[in-house]
Design a protein around this motif. Structure first.
Motif, mmCIF file in Angstrom:
data_model
loop_
_atom_site.group_PDB
_atom_site.id
_atom_site.type_symbol
_atom_site.label_atom_id
_atom_site.label_comp_id
_atom_site.label_asym_id
_atom_site.label_seq_id
_atom_site.Cartn_x
_atom_site.Cartn_y
_atom_site.Cartn_z
ATOM 1 N N GLY B 9 -64.467 26.206 12.284
ATOM 2 C CA GLY B 9 -64.964 26.707 11.009
ATOM 3 C C GLY B 9 -66.141 25.896 10.479
ATOM 4 O O GLY B 9 -66.069 24.666 10.440
ATOM 5 N N ASP B 10 -67.213 26.588 10.075
ATOM 6 C CA ASP B 10 -68.359 25.887 9.493
ATOM 7 C C ASP B 10 -67.952 25.138 8.233
ATOM 8 O O ASP B 10 -68.492 24.070 7.927
ATOM 9 N N GLU B 11 -66.971 25.687 7.484
ATOM 10 C CA GLU B 11 -66.563 25.030 6.229
ATOM 11 C C GLU B 11 -65.910 23.678 6.518
ATOM 12 O O GLU B 11 -65.941 22.774 5.693
ATOM 13 N N LEU B 12 -65.332 23.537 7.732
ATOM 14 C CA LEU B 12 -64.708 22.269 8.112
ATOM 15 C C LEU B 12 -65.761 21.253 8.542
ATOM 16 O O LEU B 12 -65.723 20.081 8.174
ATOM 17 N N ILE B 13 -66.728 21.712 9.323
ATOM 18 C CA ILE B 13 -67.705 20.810 9.925
ATOM 19 C C ILE B 13 -68.751 20.361 8.896
ATOM 20 O O ILE B 13 -69.462 19.386 9.091
#
Lengths: 416, 416
Positions: B9-13
């Motif tokens: 997930g981009d929100e995680l990275i």
């Protein structure tokens, strides 16, 4: 340009402890265009650490490793790094000196086991004078940072060592100026919505935020060369952020304890606190500041109704008619604390932290606050969500915030 | 047997969202002996997802992927998995039916974009009727689970699908039994030295420890099949550990608050606390337990000498002759708290948390404790190291430990 983060620790891989360091690093790097491609979490296991490190060195432009720099047997990051880099492990006299200084500052002497932390790969660049962090150079001089897993130290090194080094290496020979805003009473998602696009059109500006319960802390950063320009940009960002967040902004770099304590001391005011559901947390927070005895006279943790009557003069009549969790009781508690301590201010909290004790009329999380000065008393109820610890934390924060708002404008009480 | 978890997930990275799914999975798997070797977090990026997946397939006995199964364009996990596994991507009619049912339940009809979620790699085994999770078979039939990133769905699938499948496959119905010991008054390194080799020769046994200041918490674990045998092994480990750590062991799975509170309630004893340098921390810890009002009557945070006299009846004479930081004052505080609250027990702390206020005779970190019951009072001084916060934390812990030792043996006071 793309980096990798490696987080090391059995406590992480067993799920016993949540990983927060990588998230902090990413929230600081990402807005500056320092992209992280992957985060790898491994245990304190030489094979896993070595594998993750080799792989990161093979494809990443920079690497940040967190954890495993402590003094115990399972802290093997430095040793493993030496193997992977093919460097000898030797005792760094500078690190020994740093460790000795830190331990002396805490009144501890440096013990043999602890000196283990000073054994670093040859040529390691020590990152600061107060912790075990160091830096190595990978292929083509790619920076590889090794940071302690202790969040406080790790976050400081990210801001003070890693960010400047990465910004220096990857183009923008620039600096980052940052300011913090502490937000209370808004959920993280709501803060995100309100601040959406805040940095747009401001050169080098970035906005990050992360929850530090019960606060959401907003980090405003500006990347640039010219300090005055950057300060101006930060002023603009902070001004707009404060507008968007309203009086939910409870502080900046200082926490409520510091800010409130500074004003109380400056104005020579003495405070007495009466706590029911917070159980001493407000006193604990106020007295976490050195010299708080200058303005904090006493606290009454009045858990039983009898204690409320004996120590604060809350009347049996109000307890009967309004209950211990009521605006009336909070007001009498605040006035009683102020009068009996002959203090300038009386601050009171009474509520239901749960899980038991709630009702339809007054559900768990119902908390009343009282603040009394020589002019009068203000009292008011709030409803907080969450478990017992969260409700206590929010109630204590809100009580200190009442104090902040009063010290900013006495009408906070008189106007009530 | 060793698995890997891939979180997508981009929100995680970007650090915008904290990763909680992997931690949940690990906390559920670890106690069952289902070891996770590494967690990899990547963005919604086909190349990174494919790389992480190929690598996990090459070395892990099972793989759990979370995230990227949604209906939006950046959800590419299923498509990428099909490529990595060399499988065609086709629309699963069963998934279409599941999706339609779920949407109907929400009063919505299934939209075209949403049907994208039904396109799965050929042969994917759908994990449940209410979400997009599925399972593929890797080399040698190694299970590879693809779970939604939505925590509620992910956690349900871990418990209802992943755990049973893994326990079935790696059917050593082995489990891990663990016990915790809380150690106070020994540094982490010292605990490590004392427990060195404790687990050697005990089948499946492991010993871990980590600092949770002011405690060092020791985790004793045994992996095995036969529960009675494992319990015996744990008993042996715990017994030896307690010998090696002596009375520095202040608790087990329960903290001092729980343990002390339980006994106070069982014996119908009521407690009053008088705090100077801890500033409310003892009250805060005691009231962190639900129902603490059963045994905690009140706390007096007596920061000023005047407060000590007014609220506890400490005599001006002893303040003059011995000072506020003295065994005499601690004793009078404990007795005053007990008598004025008409409580069974009075517990008192007075000391110098620093950084100021120290002297050669009474350096920063000097803390006196008092404990009074109907028979008498015990008071005694200690010297703690560290900064203000560390001294407060150790003083509060030691006060609660005095209570624990008294409740285990009343002679703790009478014998003094």
């Amino acid at each position: 340009m793309r980096g990798e983060i490696i987080c090391i620790g059995d406590e992480l891989i067993s799920g016993r402890v949540g990983e927060g360091n990588a998230r902090y690093a990413m929230s600081r790097l990402h807005p500056l265009g320092l992209t992280v491609g992957a985060v790898v979490i491994v245990g304190d296991n030489a094979q896993d650490i070595a594998f993750a490190l080799r792989q990161a060195l093979g494809r990443a432009d920079f690497v940040i490793c967190c954890g495993g720099l402590g003094a115990t047997d399972d802290d093997i990051t430095a040793r493993t790094a030496a193997e992977v880099f093919g460097l000898a492990l030797t005792e760094s006299q500078r690190m020994v000196a740093n460790l000795r200084r830190c331990f002396q500052a805490m009144g501890l002497e440096l013990r043999a086991e602890t000196r283990k932390m000073a054994w670093l790969p040859d040529g390691a660049e020590i990152l600061c004078a107060t912790c075990a962090g160091f830096k190595l150079s990978g292929p083509d001089g790619r920076p590889v940072f090794f940071l302690p897993g202790v969040p406080r130290e790790m976050r400081r090194l990210i801001d003070e060592s890693v960010l400047p080094a990465l910004l220096g290496r990857f183009g923008h020979d620039a600096a980052v100026l940052s300011r913090k805003l502490r937000v209370f009473g808004l959920e993280e998602a709501e803060v995100g919505l309100r601040l959406e696009g805040l940095a747009q059109g401001v050169a080098g500006a970035s906005v990050g935020f992360y929850p530090v319960f019960p606060e959401v802390q907003v980090q405003l950063s500006v990347l640039g060369q010219d300090r005055p320009t950057m300060e101006d940009a930060l002023d603009g960002l902070e001004g707009r952020a404060r507008q968007l967040l309203g009086d939910h902004v409870v502080g900046g770099d200082d926490g409520l304890e510091e800010a409130v304590g500074r004003v109380l001391r400056a104005r020579g005011l003495r405070l007495a606190v009466a706590e029911s559901c917070t159980g001493g947390l407000i006193g604990h927070r106020l007295t976490s500041r050195p010299g708080s005895s200058d303005y904090f006279d006493r606290g009454l943790i009045v858990y039983s109704n009898q204690a409320k009557q004996e120590l604060l003069g809350v009347t049996a009549d109000s307890l009967e008619r309004h209950g211990a969790v009521s605006a009336q009781c909070a007001a009498e508690m605040a006035q009683g604390a102020r009068q009996r301590a002959a203090a300038d201010l009386g601050l009171a909290v009474t509520g239901i932290a749960g899980p038991g004790g709630g009702s339809d009329e007054k559900p768990v999380g119902t908390v009343f606050f009282g603040l009394a000065d020589s002019q009068g008393v203000r009292s008011q109820g709030y409803l907080f969500r969450g478990g017992r610890a969260m409700i206590k934390a929010q109630a204590a924060e809100n009580a200190l915030d009442w104090l902040r708002r009063y010290l900013a404008d006495d009408a906070f009480v008189r106007g009530a």
